[in-house]
Scaffold this motif. Structure first.
Motif, PDB file in Angstrom:
ATOM      1  N   UNK A 215      36.268 -25.094  20.543  1.00  0.00           N
ATOM      2  CA  UNK A 215      36.609 -23.690  20.836  1.00  0.00           C
ATOM      3  C   UNK A 215      35.627 -22.713  20.196  1.00  0.00           C
TER       4      UNK A 215
ATOM      5  N   UNK B  17      32.584 -22.482  22.179  1.00  0.00           N
ATOM      6  CA  UNK B  17      32.815 -21.749  23.434  1.00  0.00           C
ATOM      7  C   UNK B  17      33.099 -20.267  23.204  1.00  0.00           C
ATOM      8  N   UNK B  18      33.208 -19.843  21.931  1.00  0.00           N
ATOM      9  CA  UNK B  18      33.342 -18.413  21.653  1.00  0.00           C
ATOM     10  C   UNK B  18      34.767 -17.908  21.500  1.00  0.00           C
ATOM     11  N   UNK B  19      35.710 -18.792  21.184  1.00  0.00           N
ATOM     12  CA  UNK B  19      37.099 -18.354  21.010  1.00  0.00           C
ATOM     13  C   UNK B  19      37.204 -17.401  19.822  1.00  0.00           C
TER      14      UNK B  19
ATOM     15  N   UNK C  15      39.735 -16.512  17.905  1.00  0.00           N
ATOM     16  CA  UNK C  15      40.717 -16.705  16.837  1.00  0.00           C
ATOM     17  C   UNK C  15      40.122 -17.226  15.532  1.00  0.00           C
TER      18      UNK C  15
ATOM     19  N   UNK D 183      30.166 -13.455  23.625  1.00  0.00           N
ATOM     20  CA  UNK D 183      31.431 -13.550  24.362  1.00  0.00           C
ATOM     21  C   UNK D 183      31.503 -14.885  25.110  1.00  0.00           C
ATOM     22  N   UNK D 184      32.718 -15.386  25.333  1.00  0.00           N
ATOM     23  CA  UNK D 184      32.854 -16.674  26.026  1.00  0.00           C
ATOM     24  C   UNK D 184      32.121 -16.728  27.378  1.00  0.00           C
ATOM     25  N   UNK D 185      32.145 -15.608  28.127  1.00  0.00           N
ATOM     26  CA  UNK D 185      31.472 -15.632  29.432  1.00  0.00           C
ATOM     27  C   UNK D 185      29.959 -15.707  29.277  1.00  0.00           C
TER      28      UNK D 185
ATOM     29  N   UNK E  99      29.145 -19.216  28.512  1.00  0.00           N
ATOM     30  CA  UNK E  99      29.243 -19.983  29.753  1.00  0.00           C
ATOM     31  C   UNK E  99      27.969 -19.811  30.581  1.00  0.00           C
ATOM     32  N   UNK E 100      27.513 -18.565  30.700  1.00  0.00           N
ATOM     33  CA  UNK E 100      26.290 -18.316  31.475  1.00  0.00           C
ATOM     34  C   UNK E 100      25.072 -18.965  30.828  1.00  0.00           C
TER      35      UNK E 100
ATOM     36  N   UNK F  13      26.995 -23.540  28.780  1.00  0.00           N
ATOM     37  CA  UNK F  13      27.976 -24.406  28.131  1.00  0.00           C
ATOM     38  C   UNK F  13      29.267 -24.486  28.940  1.00  0.00           C
ATOM     39  N   UNK F  14      29.755 -25.701  29.100  1.00  0.00           N
ATOM     40  CA  UNK F  14      31.048 -25.909  29.762  1.00  0.00           C
ATOM     41  C   UNK F  14      31.981 -26.630  28.807  1.00  0.00           C
ATOM     42  N   UNK F  15      33.209 -26.135  28.727  1.00  0.00           N
ATOM     43  CA  UNK F  15      34.219 -26.811  27.922  1.00  0.00           C
ATOM     44  C   UNK F  15      35.339 -27.287  28.836  1.00  0.00           C
TER      45      UNK F  15
ATOM     46  N   UNK G 226      30.120 -14.556  39.333  1.00  0.00           N
ATOM     47  CA  UNK G 226      29.910 -13.839  38.069  1.00  0.00           C
ATOM     48  C   UNK G 226      28.528 -14.128  37.470  1.00  0.00           C
TER      49      UNK G 226
END
Lengths: 251, 472
Positions: free
Chosen positions: A47, A50-52, A54, A73-75, A78-79, A82-84, A107
């Motif tokens: 997590x 992936x940029x969570x 918390x 940021x998570x997006x 992702x760009x 990285x895929x989780x 996106x």
């Protein structure tokens, strides 16, 4: 460097340290397995990468091909490639799988540019055929009312459509029967190649019969305590994790 | 899905687009505040018959005597200062028949809102109201030849009293509520429509309501009569610039569907967030007739609106499909009323509300099935979606059913968009706003599929914009 690099990562939540000076490098083209007992920080690691929001990152770096992604940021992460694959994929009622993946691809495009719908469906159906999925599958609402196996298959389909540079599979095998396990593993194996790196997080050795790792790491109390090849996984299956407990870990 | 671009081009109304204004220049101005003189002035400039003036003056008395309904409704109503509002502003009473004759500033306003373009593309007729009066009104000639009437309220009452007067103020009496009385006193503009027996309009008629002036109240009045076996779809849209001061919009809409007729009335309400939108809408359905309200509320500061259907004839059907979106600083107080007055009548209510941030949505429903009726049915579904913990939703369903073989089904649900759902979607590459939009679109998706294409596309776009704007 062409790798997913995690360097001296220290992470805490509400003041409790979870990752302790954690370091790991996954070069492109390799599959690494990360094993370890419950509560050692495996899912936290996934997590945080992936940029969570918390978790508090106290120090360290996470690099994708040399680019730092910590704090993004998570997006954006992702760009960056990285895929989780989630241990517990979430339901989004009313949004079909096909529309969701399409929105995720859209996106990634520059503003004003639209996805070509014909090409998109062609690609989607080709990927589904390769994964032996029924075409009706993608008109269902994302993960809503799915069985454990269906959820994981949906994750694999998303991964194959988004074509990430690095994938983290967070306990993808949990809750799967042997048939589902095979389908999911085949999906991962189809995507293995020199252009992609995998981090496969798992409790059990059995997944590694299907996804044969280049390296196996054992995590204990927030850091890696042992690294080996696939033989290490077999040893763990036989002996458990206790023998690897660091002195004074209080396990 | 494949051709969304086309429809997006066809309908361009949005918050940003609506937030502009031209300098005020009016030939007719009733001044500030509301007295009998204000009402007399309006009636005089409209050159109305005496009975209309008397109707207005009686309504004014009812309005003044009725208390604000704050014992059940929002206290925010008390902030409306009726003495500071302007009740009538216009450049003239006669709408133009071509856009070229419309004054430049008004014409530019509607061009920026995309109205002439929509008219060319898919509408059977358009009326464009600027403050108190329609500045443009036109219907396709073949419909005129078939006897369809599409005029403003005063024109309808003066030119076609035999058609409109028997129903005017009958579906919604003046004293129905404080705001229907206010409208009855100062109404101006709106659409009076008559569709002759058996005439079925293939394309919709549209009205667009624009408020340009500050401290202004818009009080359009609409009456649609669908004669036996006829069919009509009517759509309305609205915008206003964002002012610091409160603006009031208080309409009355009456629908009459005679035997076997069908009326579909669609609203996309996108007022700026300083508008009090207090609207009374009700339809009357005779034997085997159908009245369907599609009501979408995205804008305004406070909306109070409960479209209803009086199911008067055997086999009549009534439907309210509504979507409300309440963002920070907004309260959408909406609902539906179904009054069953004959056997074998059926009604359906589906309400979906979305509350974001400090936004608040309220559902108030009333379903009435008296004891002497047989074989009536109602279905009510109320779903609320909350986005973040400050949002609030309340549901007040009131269902009275008695009698034989009458069935009522009521379902309600409240769900939330969780931070983990947003994280999941963002991990796939969607921005926070896109993720929330998608969750909201998923929530309203099954209902929007029942809307005409042009409207579901437009609505989806407005929702996307609201969600993008709500991300801190």
């Amino acid at each position: 460097m062409n790798a997913l690099e995690i360097k001296n990562l220290n992470v805490s939540i509400d003041g409790t340290a979870i990752l302790k000076d954690f370091s790991l490098t996954i070069p492109k083209g390799e599959v690494h397995a990360l094993m370890g007992p419950n509560g050692t920080g495996k899912s936290t690691l996934a997590k945080v990468i992936a940029g969570h929001e918390d978790y508090t990152v106290d120090s360290g770096e996470v690099l994708i091909d040399g680019e730092n992604i910590l704090g993004k940021e998570p997006d954006e992460i992702s760009h960056a490639g990285l895929f989780l694959a989630f241990q517990y994929p979430l339901e989004v009622p009313g949004v079909s799988i096909a529309n969701f993946i399409r929105a995720a691809l859209q996106a990634r495009l520059p503003e004003g540019e639209d996805i070509n719908a014909v090409e998109y469906y062609k690609n989607l159906y080709a990927k589904m055929d390769a994964l032996q999925m029924d075409r009706k599958f993608t008109s269902r609402s994302l993960n809503e009312g799915f069985s454990g196996g269906e959820k994981k298959r949906c994750e694999i389909l998303q991964m194959s459509m988004l074509e990430p540079k690095y994938s983290i599979m967070d306990e993808t095998d949990s809750g799967l029967d042997i048939d589902a396990l095979r389908v999911v593993s085949e999906g991962v194996n189809l995507m293995r190649g020199p252009e992609r790196g995998f981090l496969v997080i798992t409790h059990y050795q059995r997944l590694l019969n299907y996804i044969v790792p280049d390296k196996v790491h054992v995590m204990y109390d927030g850091k890696i305590v042992e690294t080996g090849d696939k033989e290490l996984a077999l040893k763990l299956e036989e002996k458990g994790y206790e023998w690897l407990a660091p002195a004074g870990a209080g396990a | 899905m494949a051709n969304t671009t086309l429809e997006n081009d066809a309908l361009k109304i949005d918050n940003e687009k609506g937030n502009f204004k031209y300098p005020e220049s009016y030939s007719f101005d009733a001044g500030v505040g509301l007295t009998a003189d204000t009402v007399e002035y309006i009636s005089k400039v409209k050159e109305e018959d005496e009975w209309i003036r008397d109707f207005r003056l009686k309504a004014l008395k009812v309005f003044q005597d009725k208390p604000m309904p704050t014992h059940w409704a929002s206290k925010d109503l008390e902030t409306i200062d009726f003495d500071k509002i302007r009740y009538y502003l216009s450049k003239g009473q006669k709408p133009s028949r071509t856009w070229d004759e419309v004054p430049d500033d008004v014409k530019e306003t509607f061009e920026r809102l995309g109205i002439p373009e929509q008219e060319r593309k898919f509408l059977a007729g358009v009326e464009a109201q600027f403050d108190s009066e329609a500045s443009y009104s036109r219907m396709k000639e073949d419909l005129e030849k078939e006897g369809v009437i599409f005029v403003g309220s005063t024109e309808g009452l003066m030119k076609y009293p035999e058609i409109f007067r028997p129903y005017f103020g009958k579906v919604i009496p003046t004293a129905d509520n404080k705001f229907s009385a206010l409208n009855s006193a100062v109404f101006s503009g709106g659409s009076f429509i008559y569709v002759p027996k058996g005439v079925k309009l293939k394309q919709p008629l549209q009205a667009y309501f624009r408020i340009n002036a500050e401290n202004f109240g818009q009080f359009e009045r609409t009456l649609i009569i669908a004669d036996e076996g006829s069919e009509i779809t009517y759509m309305e849209g609205c915008t206003a610039p964002k002012f610091e001061t409160a603006t009031l919009h208080s309409a009355v809409v009456e629908l009459v569907a005679l035997k076997g007729a069908k009326i579909q009335y669609i609203t996309v309400q996108n007022w700026s967030n300083n508008v009090f939108n207090l609207v009374t809408k009700r339809g009357l359905a005779e034997e085997d007739a159908e009245v369907r309200w599609i009501d979408c509320n995205i804008g305004s500061r406070l909306t109070m609106k409960y479209p209803g259907v009086v199911l008067k004839g055997e086999g009549a059907r009534g439907e309210v499909l509504s979507i409300a979106l309440a963002n920070d600083g907004q309260h959408q107080d909406t609902g539906a009323k179904m009054i069953h007055l004959a056997d074998k009548t059926t009604s359906n209510i589906i309400s979906k509300s979305i509350s974001i941030g400090k936004g608040r949505s309220t559902y108030r429903g009333q379903v009435h099935m008296p004891k002497h009726l047989k074989n009536c049915k109602n279905n009510t579904e109320c779903d609320a979606l909350l986005i973040n913990t400050n949002s609030r939703t309340d549901t007040y369903p009131a269902i009275t059913t008695r009698g034989e073989n009458n069935t009522v089904q009521h379902e309600a649900s409240v769900s939330k968009v969780s931070a983990e759902q947003i994280f999941y979607m963002m991990q796939r590459g969607l921005s926070e706003g896109q993720a929330m939009s998608l969750a909201v679109n998923g929530f309203v998706n099954d209902l929007m599929r029942q809307f005409p294409m042009e409207y579901s596309v437009e609505l989806k776009r407005l929702i996307d914009m609201e969600m993008e704007g709500s991300v801190g």
